[in-house]
Design a protein around this motif. Structure first.
Motif, PDB file in Angstrom:
ATOM      1  N   PRO A 133       2.840 -10.603  -4.199  1.00 39.25           N
ATOM      2  CA  PRO A 133       4.228 -11.050  -4.345  1.00 39.25           C
ATOM      3  C   PRO A 133       4.245 -12.481  -4.815  1.00 39.25           C
ATOM      4  O   PRO A 133       5.060 -12.802  -5.780  1.00 39.25           O
ATOM      5  N   GLY A 134       3.267 -13.184  -4.389  1.00 42.13           N
ATOM      6  CA  GLY A 134       3.308 -14.645  -4.814  1.00 42.13           C
ATOM      7  C   GLY A 134       3.020 -14.762  -6.370  1.00 42.13           C
ATOM      8  O   GLY A 134       3.620 -15.405  -6.965  1.00 42.13           O
ATOM      9  N   ALA A 139      -0.243 -17.276  -5.745  1.00 43.28           N
ATOM     10  CA  ALA A 139      -1.059 -16.529  -4.785  1.00 43.28           C
ATOM     11  C   ALA A 139      -1.598 -17.081  -3.805  1.00 43.28           C
ATOM     12  O   ALA A 139      -1.749 -16.642  -2.484  1.00 43.28           O
ATOM     13  N   ALA A 140      -1.921 -18.554  -3.846  1.00 43.01           N
ATOM     14  CA  ALA A 140      -2.186 -19.216  -2.638  1.00 43.01           C
ATOM     15  C   ALA A 140      -1.168 -19.158  -1.506  1.00 43.01           C
ATOM     16  O   ALA A 140      -1.445 -18.949  -0.320  1.00 43.01           O
ATOM     17  N   LEU A 141       0.213 -19.267  -1.769  1.00 46.19           N
ATOM     18  CA  LEU A 141       1.400 -19.575  -1.004  1.00 46.19           C
ATOM     19  C   LEU A 141       1.310 -17.970  -0.282  1.00 46.19           C
ATOM     20  O   LEU A 141       1.716 -17.684   0.893  1.00 46.19           O
ATOM     21  N   GLY A 147      -9.129 -19.465   5.857  1.00 45.76           N
ATOM     22  CA  GLY A 147      -8.961 -20.240   4.608  1.00 45.76           C
ATOM     23  C   GLY A 147      -9.825 -20.032   3.557  1.00 45.76           C
ATOM     24  O   GLY A 147      -9.424 -20.060   2.265  1.00 45.76           O
ATOM     25  N   LEU A 148     -11.109 -19.936   4.020  1.00 50.34           N
ATOM     26  CA  LEU A 148     -12.240 -19.852   3.013  1.00 50.34           C
ATOM     27  C   LEU A 148     -11.847 -18.284   2.334  1.00 50.34           C
ATOM     28  O   LEU A 148     -12.180 -18.151   1.125  1.00 50.34           O
ATOM     29  N   ILE A 165     -10.479 -15.093  -2.668  1.00 52.99           N
ATOM     30  CA  ILE A 165      -9.763 -14.306  -3.283  1.00 52.99           C
ATOM     31  C   ILE A 165      -8.637 -14.752  -4.195  1.00 52.99           C
ATOM     32  O   ILE A 165      -8.605 -14.320  -5.271  1.00 52.99           O
ATOM     33  N   VAL A 166      -7.912 -16.020  -4.062  1.00 51.00           N
ATOM     34  CA  VAL A 166      -7.214 -16.535  -4.925  1.00 51.00           C
ATOM     35  C   VAL A 166      -7.709 -16.886  -6.185  1.00 51.00           C
ATOM     36  O   VAL A 166      -7.353 -16.731  -7.253  1.00 51.00           O
TER      37      VAL A 166
END
Length: 284
Positions: free
Chosen positions: A52-53, A68-70, A182-183, A188-189
């Motif tokens: 979605p991001g 993507a990160a959000l 987070g890693l 992935i991002v």
């Protein structure tokens, strides 16, 4: 030799190769912890949850990495919140978020005029369209992933093998788990542009799983995973060039194939070792 080296004389294939190598190193560092921790389903859900991001950022001309990160951050927070529900198992919560975020991403993409093209690019990536700036971003992400893995090595190791002991030693397993999430998000991002949101999971899981039967130490597993990932990148790009198949999907397929070959070879080695053991002497 020309069959092997010819494709890599083209500039965009060279960039694709370098991006695949960088992604393999990032995924080897991160994916080893994912496999050892048993976070496979969670990692898969997060790779789909960032759609979605990415779709919103693309639709309104924003930065795809930030979008993507959000989105992945929202997914991680949702998993954490639902994981605390007593009447809801963690797998159920992950599955619900997985389907919900993926559906939302497809709905958003469907609003664009080039729905099929955009959705294909988001889901399966376009490694042959990697730019020099993407290589810089991947290099920065690799440095960050390596630094986090080195600094958090002791906490991650205790979290993977004995969470209770990690708490006893004051290693703050909840904090370590959050950092590990987070890693995974970082890997992935920064990698989805190469093989897409669906197939990035192949490079995150398959190489570490292929290296696991051949190593007993975490750093050795990471090195083996990096070699498997880079091998999958080279062979996948080579096959996609000559067979005219999708490059990202071919890379992911080769990575999974290498896992099955590694598992089969490890099984043969184990059976040979068992057959070579002397039979116990019979009592007379």
């Amino acid at each position: 030799m020309e069959w092997l080296t010819g494709p890599f004389e083209v500039a965009f294939v060279q960039r694709a190769l370098w991006s695949g190598i960088l992604v393999s190193l990032i995924c080897a560092t991160t994916g080893t912890w994912v496999v050892l921790r048993g976070m496979t389903f969670l990692g898969d859900a997060m790779s789909h949850g960032m759609l979605p991001g990415v779709a919103i950022a693309s639709l309104y001309g924003g930065n795809l990495l930030i979008g993507a990160a959000l989105s992945a951050g929202v997914m991680a927070c949702g998993v954490t919140v639902l994981g605390r529900a007593r009447r809801l198992s963690q797998d159920t919560g992950i599955g619900l978020l997985f389907v919900g975020m993926l559906s939302l991403g497809v709905i958003i993409v469907s609003r664009s005029q080039s729905f099929a093209v955009d959705l294909t690019g988001f889901l399966f990536g376009d490694v042959l369209a990697v730019r020099e700036q993407d290589l810089v971003n991947l290099t920065v992400a690799l440095c960050a992933a390596t630094l986090i893995s080195v600094l958090g090595y002791r906490s991650f190791l205790a979290l993977v093998f004995d969470e209770r002991k990690a708490h006893t030693l004051g290693l703050r397993p909840r904090m370590a788990h959050a950092v590990l999430l987070g890693l995974v998000t970082l890997a992935i991002v920064t990698s989805f542009h190469v093989v897409g949101t669906l197939l990035v999971f192949g490079l995150l899981i398959a190489p570490p799983a292929a290296a696991l039967p051949w190593a007993r130490r975490v750093p050795v597993v990471m090195c083996g995973a990096a070699l498997f990932g880079m091998g999958a990148t080279f062979v996948g790009l080579l096959l996609s060039w000559h067979l005219r198949t999708a490059a990202g999907a071919t890379i992911a397929a080769v990575a999974v194939l290498l896992f099955f070959l590694s598992a089969s070879a490890a099984g043969l080695r184990r059976r040979r070792a068992e057959d070579a053991q002397p039979l116990p002497a019979l009592d007379t």
